[in-house]
Design a protein around this motif. Structure first.
Motif, PDB file in Angstrom:
ATOM      1  N   ALA A   1       0.836  -1.195   0.000  1.00  0.00           N
ATOM      2  CA  ALA A   1       0.000   0.000   0.000  1.00  0.00           C
ATOM      3  C   ALA A   1       0.873   1.248   0.000  1.00  0.00           C
ATOM      4  CB  ALA A   1      -0.913  -0.005   1.217  1.00  0.00           C
ATOM      5  N   THR A   2       0.405   2.264  -0.721  1.00  0.00           N
ATOM      6  CA  THR A   2       1.084   3.554  -0.766  1.00  0.00           C
ATOM      7  C   THR A   2       0.296   4.547   0.068  1.00  0.00           C
ATOM      8  OG1 THR A   2       1.937   3.117  -2.978  1.00  0.00           O
ATOM      9  CG2 THR A   2       1.886   5.418  -2.261  1.00  0.00           C
ATOM     10  N   VAL A   3       1.007   5.276   0.920  1.00  0.00           N
ATOM     11  CA  VAL A   3       0.396   6.279   1.780  1.00  0.00           C
ATOM     12  C   VAL A   3       1.056   7.624   1.507  1.00  0.00           C
ATOM     13  CG1 VAL A   3      -0.011   7.002   4.172  1.00  0.00           C
ATOM     14  CG2 VAL A   3      -0.083   4.562   3.583  1.00  0.00           C
ATOM     15  N   LEU A   4       0.239   8.646   1.255  1.00  0.00           N
ATOM     16  CA  LEU A   4       0.729  10.011   1.128  1.00  0.00           C
ATOM     17  C   LEU A   4       0.505  10.698   2.465  1.00  0.00           C
ATOM     18  CD1 LEU A   4       1.711  12.583  -0.347  1.00  0.00           C
ATOM     19  CD2 LEU A   4      -0.671  12.937  -1.069  1.00  0.00           C
ATOM     20  N   ILE A   5       1.584  11.188   3.068  1.00  0.00           N
ATOM     21  CA  ILE A   5       1.510  11.937   4.328  1.00  0.00           C
ATOM     22  C   ILE A   5       1.660  13.417   3.979  1.00  0.00           C
ATOM     23  CG2 ILE A   5       2.615  12.399   6.545  1.00  0.00           C
ATOM     24  CD1 ILE A   5       3.722   9.489   6.388  1.00  0.00           C
ATOM     25  N   VAL A   6       0.670  14.219   4.359  1.00  0.00           N
ATOM     26  CA  VAL A   6       0.713  15.659   4.115  1.00  0.00           C
ATOM     27  C   VAL A   6       0.692  16.321   5.491  1.00  0.00           C
ATOM     28  CG1 VAL A   6      -0.326  17.600   2.898  1.00  0.00           C
ATOM     29  CG2 VAL A   6      -0.594  15.279   1.989  1.00  0.00           C
ATOM     30  N   GLU A   7       1.857  16.795   5.915  1.00  0.00           N
ATOM     31  CA  GLU A   7       2.025  17.295   7.287  1.00  0.00           C
ATOM     32  C   GLU A   7       3.117  18.345   7.303  1.00  0.00           C
ATOM     33  OE1 GLU A   7       1.957  18.364  10.727  1.00  0.00           O
ATOM     34  OE2 GLU A   7       0.735  16.540  10.751  1.00  0.00           O
ATOM     35  N   ASP A   8       2.809  19.511   7.883  1.00  0.00           N
ATOM     36  CA  ASP A   8       3.797  20.595   7.914  1.00  0.00           C
ATOM     37  C   ASP A   8       4.747  20.503   9.099  1.00  0.00           C
ATOM     38  OD1 ASP A   8       1.471  21.305   9.502  1.00  0.00           O
ATOM     39  OD2 ASP A   8       2.310  23.312   9.673  1.00  0.00           O
TER      40      ASP A   8
ATOM     41  N   GLU B   1       6.504   8.602   8.601  1.00  0.00           N
ATOM     42  CA  GLU B   1       7.170   7.949   7.481  1.00  0.00           C
ATOM     43  C   GLU B   1       8.015   6.770   7.961  1.00  0.00           C
ATOM     44  OE1 GLU B   1       9.959   8.988   3.630  1.00  0.00           O
ATOM     45  OE2 GLU B   1      10.055  10.331   5.364  1.00  0.00           O
ATOM     46  N   MET B   2       8.799   6.976   9.005  1.00  0.00           N
ATOM     47  CA  MET B   2       9.661   5.920   9.523  1.00  0.00           C
ATOM     48  C   MET B   2       8.840   4.709   9.984  1.00  0.00           C
ATOM     49  SD  MET B   2      12.453   6.203  12.610  1.00  0.00           S
ATOM     50  CE  MET B   2      11.176   6.503  13.825  1.00  0.00           C
ATOM     51  N   VAL B   3       7.786   4.966  10.726  1.00  0.00           N
ATOM     52  CA  VAL B   3       6.949   3.880  11.250  1.00  0.00           C
ATOM     53  C   VAL B   3       6.258   3.125  10.114  1.00  0.00           C
ATOM     54  CG1 VAL B   3       4.843   3.402  12.579  1.00  0.00           C
ATOM     55  CG2 VAL B   3       6.610   4.900  13.530  1.00  0.00           C
ATOM     56  N   LEU B   4       5.688   3.869   9.162  1.00  0.00           N
ATOM     57  CA  LEU B   4       4.960   3.209   8.079  1.00  0.00           C
ATOM     58  C   LEU B   4       5.884   2.441   7.139  1.00  0.00           C
ATOM     59  CD1 LEU B   4       2.197   5.845   7.298  1.00  0.00           C
ATOM     60  CD2 LEU B   4       2.017   3.726   8.617  1.00  0.00           C
TER      61      LEU B   4
ATOM     62  N   VAL C   1       5.798   5.112   1.192  1.00  0.00           N
ATOM     63  CA  VAL C   1       5.389   6.400   1.747  1.00  0.00           C
ATOM     64  C   VAL C   1       5.898   7.550   0.891  1.00  0.00           C
ATOM     65  CG1 VAL C   1       5.527   7.923   3.764  1.00  0.00           C
ATOM     66  CG2 VAL C   1       5.359   5.438   4.094  1.00  0.00           C
ATOM     67  N   VAL C   2       5.009   8.505   0.656  1.00  0.00           N
ATOM     68  CA  VAL C   2       5.336   9.750  -0.030  1.00  0.00           C
ATOM     69  C   VAL C   2       4.975  10.860   0.949  1.00  0.00           C
ATOM     70  CG1 VAL C   2       4.870  11.190  -2.055  1.00  0.00           C
ATOM     71  CG2 VAL C   2       4.789   8.689  -2.250  1.00  0.00           C
TER      72      VAL C   2
ATOM     73  N   GLU D   1       1.793  13.380  -9.652  1.00  0.00           N
ATOM     74  CA  GLU D   1       3.011  12.752 -10.171  1.00  0.00           C
ATOM     75  C   GLU D   1       2.870  11.266 -10.460  1.00  0.00           C
ATOM     76  OE1 GLU D   1       5.893  13.642  -7.160  1.00  0.00           O
ATOM     77  OE2 GLU D   1       6.093  15.724  -7.783  1.00  0.00           O
ATOM     78  N   GLY D   2       2.014  10.573  -9.739  1.00  0.00           N
ATOM     79  CA  GLY D   2       1.977   9.127  -9.893  1.00  0.00           C
ATOM     80  C   GLY D   2       0.573   8.580  -9.789  1.00  0.00           C
ATOM     81  N   SER D   3       0.497   7.278  -9.574  1.00  0.00           N
ATOM     82  CA  SER D   3      -0.808   6.660  -9.424  1.00  0.00           C
ATOM     83  C   SER D   3      -1.400   7.051  -8.075  1.00  0.00           C
ATOM     84  CB  SER D   3      -0.682   5.135  -9.555  1.00  0.00           C
ATOM     85  OG  SER D   3       0.217   4.652  -8.591  1.00  0.00           O
ATOM     86  N   ALA D   4      -2.686   6.886  -7.953  1.00  0.00           N
ATOM     87  CA  ALA D   4      -3.381   7.276  -6.727  1.00  0.00           C
ATOM     88  C   ALA D   4      -2.891   6.425  -5.556  1.00  0.00           C
ATOM     89  CB  ALA D   4      -4.886   7.106  -6.901  1.00  0.00           C
ATOM     90  N   PRO D   5      -2.659   7.038  -4.407  1.00  0.00           N
ATOM     91  CA  PRO D   5      -2.235   6.264  -3.233  1.00  0.00           C
ATOM     92  C   PRO D   5      -3.418   5.484  -2.659  1.00  0.00           C
ATOM     93  CG  PRO D   5      -2.583   8.547  -2.614  1.00  0.00           C
ATOM     94  CD  PRO D   5      -2.762   8.462  -4.104  1.00  0.00           C
TER      95      PRO D   5
END
Length: 128
Positions: free
Chosen positions: A5-12, A21-24, A31-32, A46-50
């Motif tokens: 599975a791909t997960v996108l993390i959006v966090e400031d 990211e490290m845990v996942l 992870v992106v 940029e890529g396929s849907a996460p």
């Protein structure tokens, strides 16, 4: 064999993004990471849907709400589940955005978050 599975993390907050990211990655996810909603949309383009987007609610440049609303307008991203994390109560989040799969209040327990991520991805995959 189970699909990775791909997960996108959006966090400031970089410390939170790095920890997630490290845990996942340790859990076997691809992870992106993006630092705000605008970067999140760029990563999505940029890529396929996460399999899942984890987004902070409040961020500079573009917040999580605006990013999720923009995602929902793109056919291939419309059904990507979103998990919102925030220090605000969920009621405040719900007033601004709907259509998210789960909410986690900061500070959160990593083990509980990982379990929730697994559940959301599993449920989303079973619907397709």
């Amino acid at each position: 064999m189970t699909q990775i599975a791909t997960v996108l993390i959006v966090e400031d907050e970089f410390a939170i993004a790095d920890l997630l990211e490290m845990v996942l990655v340790d859990e076997g996810y691809r992870v992106v990471v993006a630092g705000n909603g605008r970067q999140g949309l760029e990563r999505l383009a940029e890529g396929s849907a996460p399999d899942l987007v984890i987004s902070d609610f409040m961020m500079p440049i573009m917040d999580g709400v605006t990013m999720i609303q923009a995602m929902r307008k793109v056919e291939r991203l419309r059904n990507v589940p979103c998990l919102i994390i925030s220090s605000m109560p969920e009621a405040n989040v719900r007033e601004r955005v709907d259509g998210y799969a789960a909410f986690v209040r900061k500070p959160f327990k990593i083990a509980a978050l990982v379990q929730l991520i697994e559940t959301v991805i599993r449920e989303a995959r079973s619907e397709t």
